[in-house]
Motif scaffolding. Structure first.
Motif, PDB file in Angstrom:
ATOM      1  N   LYS A  67       0.722  -1.286  -0.095  1.00 15.90           N
ATOM      2  CA  LYS A  67       0.192  -0.005  -0.156  1.00 15.90           C
ATOM      3  C   LYS A  67       1.007   1.183   0.063  1.00 15.90           C
ATOM      4  CE  LYS A  67      -4.375  -1.087   1.921  1.00 15.90           C
ATOM      5  NZ  LYS A  67      -5.380  -0.703   2.910  1.00 15.90           N
ATOM      6  N   GLY A  68       0.542   2.241  -0.704  1.00 13.95           N
ATOM      7  CA  GLY A  68       1.092   3.580  -0.799  1.00 13.95           C
ATOM      8  C   GLY A  68       0.342   4.354  -0.051  1.00 13.95           C
ATOM      9  N   ARG A  69       0.923   5.558   0.272  1.00 12.91           N
ATOM     10  CA  ARG A  69       0.659   6.777   1.237  1.00 12.91           C
ATOM     11  C   ARG A  69       0.183   7.775   0.405  1.00 12.91           C
ATOM     12  NH1 ARG A  69       3.609  11.073   4.753  1.00 12.91           N
ATOM     13  NH2 ARG A  69       5.014  11.150   3.191  1.00 12.91           N
ATOM     14  N   ILE A  70      -1.033   8.321   0.725  1.00 16.78           N
ATOM     15  CA  ILE A  70      -1.474   9.394  -0.069  1.00 16.78           C
ATOM     16  C   ILE A  70      -1.350  10.622   0.934  1.00 16.78           C
ATOM     17  CG2 ILE A  70      -3.253  10.633  -0.981  1.00 16.78           C
ATOM     18  CD1 ILE A  70      -4.236   7.789  -1.809  1.00 16.78           C
ATOM     19  N   LYS A  71      -0.365  11.514   0.800  1.00 13.09           N
ATOM     20  CA  LYS A  71      -0.118  12.788   1.617  1.00 13.09           C
ATOM     21  C   LYS A  71      -0.905  13.831   1.462  1.00 13.09           C
ATOM     22  CE  LYS A  71       3.475  15.456   3.279  1.00 13.09           C
ATOM     23  NZ  LYS A  71       4.961  15.836   3.200  1.00 13.09           N
TER      24      LYS A  71
END
Length: 134
Positions: A127-131
């Motif tokens: 999973k990637g992070r959405i800033k």
């Protein structure tokens, strides 16, 4: 304990009937599935069919890149997700796993896509992070 011949005959007939019923229930009505997995499938063609207002079908046709040309089989694989279909490119090589769901006159078994991955390009996993921007 001695079993007379009539009881023995009934026991044998019941066993044969039970085996017959088991065969038809478990094997006679079931379709055998075939699975394929390829470390390198070359996509020859992409196709789709639209029945307006009802459904659409998407499929690819390709072959195992590591088989000799004279013994090479072609595979027809249906794809459920249009996003996946749109990312697949003709002429590219993919790692593919698929399971058969019916037979076809031209291709023998027809498959549904389980997993596909382009091994030539960089692959991300997890999973990637959405800033959030404030």
């Amino acid at each position: 304990m001695i079993i007379n011949s009539s009881k023995w005959f009934v026991l044998v007939v019941m066993s044969v009937v039970a085996l017959g019923i088991s065969y038809f229930l478990f094997y006679g009505n079931s379709q055998m599935t075939k699975s394929i997995g390829m470390g390198g499938m070359i996509i020859e063609e992409k196709h789709h069919y639209i029945e307006p207002g009802q459904y659409f079908e998407m499929w690819i046709i390709g072959y195992n890149a590591y088989e000799k040309e004279e013994t090479r089989e072609r595979y027809k694989i249906f794809i459920e997700e249009s996003m996946v279909y749109n990312l697949i490119e003709e002429g590219e090589e993919y790692m593919v796993s698929a399971t058969s769901f019916r037979e076809d006159d031209e291709f023998g078994y027809v498959y549904k896509l389980e997993q596909i991955s382009n091994q030539e390009e960089y692959q991300l996993a997890g999973k990637g992070r959405i800033k959030e921007v404030h």
